[in-house]
Motif scaffolding. Sequence first.
Motif, PDB file in Angstrom:
ATOM      1  N   ILE A  96      28.831   6.907 -36.201  1.00 45.81           N
ATOM      2  CA  ILE A  96      27.868   7.763 -36.925  1.00 45.81           C
ATOM      3  C   ILE A  96      28.269   9.227 -36.751  1.00 45.81           C
ATOM      4  O   ILE A  96      28.298  10.004 -37.710  1.00 45.81           O
ATOM      5  N   ARG A  97      28.613   9.586 -35.530  1.00 40.92           N
ATOM      6  CA  ARG A  97      28.983  10.988 -35.264  1.00 40.92           C
ATOM      7  C   ARG A  97      30.210  11.381 -36.100  1.00 40.92           C
ATOM      8  O   ARG A  97      30.276  12.467 -36.670  1.00 40.92           O
ATOM      9  N   ALA A  98      31.164  10.449 -36.176  1.00 44.04           N
ATOM     10  CA  ALA A  98      32.375  10.739 -36.955  1.00 44.04           C
ATOM     11  C   ALA A  98      32.030  10.910 -38.439  1.00 44.04           C
ATOM     12  O   ALA A  98      32.543  11.819 -39.107  1.00 44.04           O
TER      13      ALA A  98
ATOM     14  N   GLY B 130      22.683   5.046 -45.187  1.00 43.04           N
ATOM     15  CA  GLY B 130      21.254   5.120 -44.903  1.00 43.04           C
ATOM     16  C   GLY B 130      20.896   4.941 -43.436  1.00 43.04           C
ATOM     17  O   GLY B 130      19.715   4.966 -43.082  1.00 43.04           O
ATOM     18  N   ARG B 131      21.890   4.773 -42.572  1.00 45.65           N
ATOM     19  CA  ARG B 131      21.550   4.653 -41.137  1.00 45.65           C
ATOM     20  C   ARG B 131      21.071   5.988 -40.573  1.00 45.65           C
ATOM     21  O   ARG B 131      20.443   6.042 -39.523  1.00 45.65           O
ATOM     22  N   VAL B 132      21.412   7.064 -41.296  1.00 46.63           N
ATOM     23  CA  VAL B 132      20.916   8.386 -40.888  1.00 46.63           C
ATOM     24  C   VAL B 132      20.096   8.978 -42.032  1.00 46.63           C
ATOM     25  O   VAL B 132      20.486   8.893 -43.195  1.00 46.63           O
ATOM     26  N   LYS B 133      18.951   9.535 -41.686  1.00 45.69           N
ATOM     27  CA  LYS B 133      18.129  10.215 -42.684  1.00 45.69           C
ATOM     28  C   LYS B 133      18.064  11.697 -42.299  1.00 45.69           C
ATOM     29  O   LYS B 133      17.736  12.024 -41.161  1.00 45.69           O
ATOM     30  N   ILE B 134      18.446  12.542 -43.247  1.00 44.48           N
ATOM     31  CA  ILE B 134      18.393  13.983 -42.964  1.00 44.48           C
ATOM     32  C   ILE B 134      17.157  14.558 -43.656  1.00 44.48           C
ATOM     33  O   ILE B 134      17.018  14.443 -44.878  1.00 44.48           O
ATOM     34  N   GLU B 135      16.288  15.155 -42.875  1.00 45.80           N
ATOM     35  CA  GLU B 135      15.104  15.804 -43.460  1.00 45.80           C
ATOM     36  C   GLU B 135      15.326  17.312 -43.402  1.00 45.80           C
ATOM     37  O   GLU B 135      15.373  17.891 -42.318  1.00 45.80           O
TER      38      GLU B 135
ATOM     39  N   PHE C 248      11.902  -6.337 -33.830  1.00 49.03           N
ATOM     40  CA  PHE C 248      13.187  -5.908 -33.268  1.00 49.03           C
ATOM     41  C   PHE C 248      14.125  -5.485 -34.410  1.00 49.03           C
ATOM     42  O   PHE C 248      14.767  -4.455 -34.386  1.00 49.03           O
ATOM     43  N   ASN C 249      14.095  -6.347 -35.476  1.00 48.09           N
ATOM     44  CA  ASN C 249      14.949  -6.079 -36.619  1.00 48.09           C
ATOM     45  C   ASN C 249      14.579  -4.735 -37.269  1.00 48.09           C
ATOM     46  O   ASN C 249      15.439  -3.920 -37.592  1.00 48.09           O
TER      47      ASN C 249
ATOM     48  N   PRO D  82      16.171   4.205 -39.455  1.00 46.04           N
ATOM     49  CA  PRO D  82      17.245   5.204 -39.507  1.00 46.04           C
ATOM     50  C   PRO D  82      17.114   6.253 -38.406  1.00 46.04           C
ATOM     51  O   PRO D  82      16.019   6.504 -37.900  1.00 46.04           O
ATOM     52  N   ILE D  83      18.250   6.825 -38.050  1.00 45.00           N
ATOM     53  CA  ILE D  83      18.239   7.962 -37.130  1.00 45.00           C
ATOM     54  C   ILE D  83      17.825   9.172 -37.955  1.00 45.00           C
ATOM     55  O   ILE D  83      18.440   9.453 -38.996  1.00 45.00           O
TER      56      ILE D  83
END
Length: 328
Positions: free
Chosen positions: A250-252, A55-60, A16-17, A23-24
């Motif tokens: 995150i969006r902000a 690091g909660r979002v990863k951009i590829e 779960f963790n 990351p998104i």
Amino acid sequence: MKLKPVLLVLSAALSFNAYAQAPIVIKFSHVVATDTPKGQAAERFKQLAEKATNGRVKIEVYPNSQLYKDKEELEALQLGAVQMLAPSLAKFGPLGVKEFEAFDLPYIFPSKTALYNVTEGEIGKSLLKKLEPKGITGLAFWDNGFKVMSANKPLHNPTDFKGLKMRIQSSKVLDAQMRALGANPQVLAFSEVYQALQTGVVDGTENPPSNMYTQKMHEVQKYVTVSNHGYLGYAVIVNKKFWDGLPPDIRAALDKAMKDATTFEKAIAQRDNDMALDAIKKAGKTEIYTLSVKEQADWRKALLPVQQQMESRIGKDLISAINKEAAK
Ligand code: LMR
């Protein structure tokens, strides 16, 4: 105490963790080289976004049509196979948003200031809104620059285009532009242009110098004319469902990263194009010609009627609104 249930609970908690911390991922696909204004801005956005979201979002970032070509990438965005793109404004017609082709109209922007009046004002906002019914959210306009023309023969006068096969993007305005010069326009994906020029499938093309140089088009084109007859820019877009589903914080953070990447992009676009034109000159394979005042007037005379001709497709009101902003 029995060991097995405890282990099961522990492993469930761990997975779960791991899930909570995954990351998104935002796949950002584009068709140009990394060392272009758009390519560099995509990298800058990645850095800023990943830092701002801890690091909660990863951009590829996938440059150079690695994932998809022009038309495919828009379909992939709508299907959710990628989340972010920055197609040129000349590529929204097939999506049914013809108004974006206003940016392709010959001589519609006398300067970058005129362009920014449009992209950063109400017109820009309302154009991005037109994407929403297509399941797309528009985040920003990115800049490239004014286009040059190239071929294997000198292009000084409109009559020099007669009968030439000229590669264009999928815009009806660009089609009309080439026809107004007496050329035969051919739509090709960006990734296919170099080879098409090399093998003679087409005779010439148009683009800002940064795109020509980074795709090595100048190596297979003997003549470039600095004509500044039209503009090339981008809309950075995301899949609307994906974007609306992001946690608001995150969006902000991504919005802010996009704002900063956009400022960066605008600051480097002109410089990169100037450097690319210089590099083409230095490479010594292409003659660079700048139109005389008389020739400029002849080009305008041949191409300005395209604005009126395209009124029924793009909207008379939109064209006059842009011309009004541009004249401020
Ligand atoms: C082209 O297809 O000529 C360009 O629009 C590519 C790009 O994205 O700059």
